[in-house]
Design a protein around this motif. Structure first.
Motif, short mmCIF file in Angstrom:
data_model
loop_
_atom_site.label_atom_id
_atom_site.label_comp_id
_atom_site.label_asym_id
_atom_site.label_seq_id
_atom_site.Cartn_x
_atom_site.Cartn_y
_atom_site.Cartn_z
N UNK A 28 3.61 -1.80 -16.14
CA UNK A 28 4.75 -2.58 -15.26
C UNK A 28 4.53 -1.94 -13.77
N UNK A 29 4.85 -2.88 -12.95
CA UNK A 29 4.83 -2.89 -11.55
C UNK A 29 5.81 -1.72 -11.26
N UNK A 37 9.07 3.80 -8.90
CA UNK A 37 9.05 3.31 -7.45
C UNK A 37 10.32 2.50 -7.10
N UNK A 38 11.37 2.72 -6.40
CA UNK A 38 12.45 2.11 -5.88
C UNK A 38 12.45 1.69 -4.63
N UNK A 95 11.46 -6.90 2.37
CA UNK A 95 11.61 -6.95 0.83
C UNK A 95 10.14 -7.45 0.32
N UNK A 96 9.43 -8.46 1.01
CA UNK A 96 8.33 -8.85 0.69
C UNK A 96 7.24 -7.86 0.74
N UNK A 97 7.17 -6.84 1.69
CA UNK A 97 6.18 -5.66 1.87
C UNK A 97 6.52 -4.75 0.41
N UNK A 98 7.76 -4.56 0.22
CA UNK A 98 8.36 -3.81 -0.99
C UNK A 98 7.76 -4.35 -2.42
N UNK A 102 4.00 -2.57 -1.81
CA UNK A 102 4.33 -1.10 -2.35
C UNK A 102 4.48 -1.36 -4.03
N UNK A 103 4.39 -2.33 -4.55
CA UNK A 103 4.48 -2.61 -5.95
C UNK A 103 5.72 -2.18 -6.50
#
Length: 111
Positions: A28-29, A37-38, A95-98, A102-103
């Motif tokens: 899972x991502x 990762x948060x 948010x798009x980058x995260x 960054x997945x």
């Protein structure tokens, strides 16, 4: 307990539930065998940066405490922070980058 701390603890509780669910596997991502990762977006620059920086520090304090206690189901929580520059458009980009770069497993932050 302040509202921000309660909402972060609720997020960590949600991560615990989701990461411990049968459907949550290392594939899972944002979840590995050792970490979750948060992502978080907050104002680190711009007119309300003083609040955003404090918000980030508070989140790190709580997550450091969770990690020191063994993390979530044995997984450490990795917090990845993006600057939304006190601008809604930059918030969308953060948010798009995260999500894409960054997945992250989940995103904490926003109003």
């Amino acid at each position: 307990m302040k509202l921000g701390t309660r909402s972060l603890l609720a997020t960590v509780t949600l991560a615990t539930a989701l990461a411990g669910a049968p459907a949550a596997r290392a594939a899972d991502q944002g979840i590995t065998d050792t970490a979750i990762k948060i992502g978080m977006h907050t104002s680190q620059t711009g007119p309300v940066a003083v609040f955003g920086l404090a918000y980030e520090r508070a989140a790190r304090l709580v997550l450091d405490k969770v990690n020191a206690a063994g993390g979530v189901n044995g997984r450490k929580i990795d917090l990845i922070v993006e600057d939304d520059r006190s601008d809604p458009g930059a918030g969308v980009a953060a948010v798009t980058k995260l999500i894409d770069r960054d997945q992250v497993f989940l995103i904490y932050g926003g109003p």
